[in-house]
Design a protein around this motif. Structure first.
Motif, mmCIF file in Angstrom:
data_model
loop_
_atom_site.group_PDB
_atom_site.id
_atom_site.type_symbol
_atom_site.label_atom_id
_atom_site.label_comp_id
_atom_site.label_asym_id
_atom_site.label_seq_id
_atom_site.Cartn_x
_atom_site.Cartn_y
_atom_site.Cartn_z
ATOM 1 N N TYR A 132 0.825 -1.210 0.000
ATOM 2 C CA TYR A 132 0.000 0.000 0.000
ATOM 3 C C TYR A 132 0.861 1.262 0.000
ATOM 4 O O TYR A 132 0.540 2.247 -0.662
ATOM 5 N N THR A 133 1.976 1.220 0.727
ATOM 6 C CA THR A 133 2.876 2.370 0.782
ATOM 7 C C THR A 133 3.509 2.642 -0.580
ATOM 8 O O THR A 133 3.498 3.780 -1.076
ATOM 9 N N LEU A 134 4.063 1.603 -1.186
ATOM 10 C CA LEU A 134 4.745 1.769 -2.476
ATOM 11 C C LEU A 134 3.754 2.116 -3.583
ATOM 12 O O LEU A 134 4.069 2.917 -4.478
ATOM 13 N N HIS A 135 2.578 1.526 -3.533
ATOM 14 C CA HIS A 135 1.562 1.807 -4.555
ATOM 15 C C HIS A 135 1.108 3.261 -4.472
ATOM 16 O O HIS A 135 0.954 3.939 -5.502
ATOM 17 N N GLU A 136 0.915 3.750 -3.242
ATOM 18 C CA GLU A 136 0.491 5.142 -3.065
ATOM 19 C C GLU A 136 1.607 6.095 -3.469
ATOM 20 O O GLU A 136 1.358 7.149 -4.086
ATOM 21 N N LYS A 137 2.847 5.750 -3.153
ATOM 22 C CA LYS A 137 3.972 6.596 -3.544
ATOM 23 C C LYS A 137 4.092 6.683 -5.061
ATOM 24 O O LYS A 137 4.411 7.745 -5.609
ATOM 25 N N THR A 138 3.819 5.587 -5.744
ATOM 26 C CA THR A 138 3.975 5.540 -7.201
ATOM 27 C C THR A 138 2.810 6.192 -7.931
ATOM 28 O O THR A 138 3.010 6.927 -8.909
ATOM 29 N N TYR A 139 1.574 5.961 -7.459
ATOM 30 C CA TYR A 139 0.397 6.394 -8.212
ATOM 31 C C TYR A 139 -0.404 7.512 -7.549
ATOM 32 O O TYR A 139 -1.236 8.142 -8.219
ATOM 33 N N ASN A 140 -0.230 7.741 -6.268
ATOM 34 C CA ASN A 140 -0.919 8.828 -5.537
ATOM 35 C C ASN A 140 -2.445 8.788 -5.697
ATOM 36 O O ASN A 140 -3.099 9.841 -5.741
ATOM 37 N N ILE A 141 -3.019 7.613 -5.781
ATOM 38 C CA ILE A 141 -4.460 7.492 -6.009
ATOM 39 C C ILE A 141 -5.249 8.020 -4.810
ATOM 40 O O ILE A 141 -6.170 8.833 -4.957
#
Length: 312
Positions: free
Chosen positions: A290-299
């Protein structure tokens, strides 16, 4: 009533990931343990059978070795004990694969439902139902891990040849692999992706955040290892005292029902705790995902900004 919810889709730094993990752990340990015990019943029995076969085989082998010095005489031949060890080892392999499939799925599905419901107000059947719907991809994913781990073992052997630096390289690759597999599996279940697509996304997320991914798995692995050792102190002390009694009094442990029960239950407890620890490791990779996904895509961040804009 206000929900006691820990937001998961947040771009956290290294320290925040570790802190949030243990906050999540404390909040959900009771409910997830209930889920774990509910759906692992048959495998817990299988682990007990595996423990009995292995303990009987190894105790028999020890007695056979002692007999060569005239200290004891086992009732069965050494070959019989080897058969028990072999049967226990083969059964353990298949049980381990089944347990890995089930518990990687349960821990991941639990965290997905927690994110979806914004808290742990959901039934344990929902956790199993979510995992069951993607069972085909889950089995294929685990089967693909076999060649991946074979390649890793070859690389680890090569690294072991290199003095000093090879040891560090081996551990770095090991924790990278754990992060990649865990994040990829989470992406597959979270977004209902195919196996190769999930592995590709996991590779993309982890390689772009290499040291954070390796560091989180190293620290959590170390801390969870300590927790597991603490959990094993009581059974370890009991087995230790009983072993001392066996040695001091020259007990015929091969034919002792008590010895078989003590060592079988002890081995079973170790295996169960190891399986449970595997689930807790996946929680860490879920939070990392969840951390890396949010950092990459900022959804999630963009949604919050949009909500603020709509309220103005």
């Amino acid at each position: 009533m206000q929900k006691n919810y820990i937001p998961l889709r947040v771009n956290r730094d290294f320290g925040d990931i570790i802190t949030t993990y243990f906050d999540f752990f404390k909040q959900n340990i009771k409910k997830f343990t209930n889920v774990f015990l509910s759906y692992n019943g048959i495998f817990l029995v299988a682990l007990l059978i595996v423990s009995y076969l292995l303990v009987s085989g190894f105790m028999g082998m020890i007695a056979a070795e002692r007999s060569t010095f005239g200290l004891n005489r086992p009732d069965s031949s050494e070959q019989d004990y080897l058969i028990l060890i072999g049967a226990g080892g083969i059964l353990f392999f298949f049980v381990f694969i089944a347990v890995a499939i089930l518990n990687y799925s349960l821990s991941t599905s639990y965290m997905v439902k927690y994110d979806e419901k914004e808290g742990n107000q959901f039934d344990k059947k929902e956790v199993w139902g979510y995992a069951r719907n993607q069972l085909g991809n889950i089995v294929l994913f685990v089967l693909l891990l076999i060649p991946i781990y074979i390649i890793f073992m070859i690389i680890a052997i090569i690294c072991a040849i290199i003095p000093i630096l090879g040891i560090f390289a081996q551990y770095i690759i090991q924790y990278f692999l754990i992060a990649w597999v865990g994040v990829s599996f989470f992406d597959m279940l979270q977004n209902n992706k195919g196996v190769t697509a999930a592995l590709g996304e996991g590779w993309n997320l982890v390689t772009k955040n290499f040291w954070r991914s390796v560091g989180v798995n190293f620290v959590l692995g170390l801390l969870l290892g300590i927790l597991i050792l603490v959990a094993l102190i009581v059974p370890g002390v009991i087995i230790g005292f009983y072993t001392f009694h066996v040695v001091q009094n020259d007990v015929d442990f091969v034919n002792s029902v008590v010895a078989t029960i003590v060592y079988t239950l002890g081995t079973c407890v170790v295996l169960i705790v190891a399986v449970y620890g595997q689930c807790l490791t996946q929680f860490g990779n879920g939070l990392l995902y969840y951390t890396l996904h949010e950092k990459t895509y900022n959804i999630h961040t963009r949604k919050k900004i949009e909500q603020i804009g709509e309220s103005l």
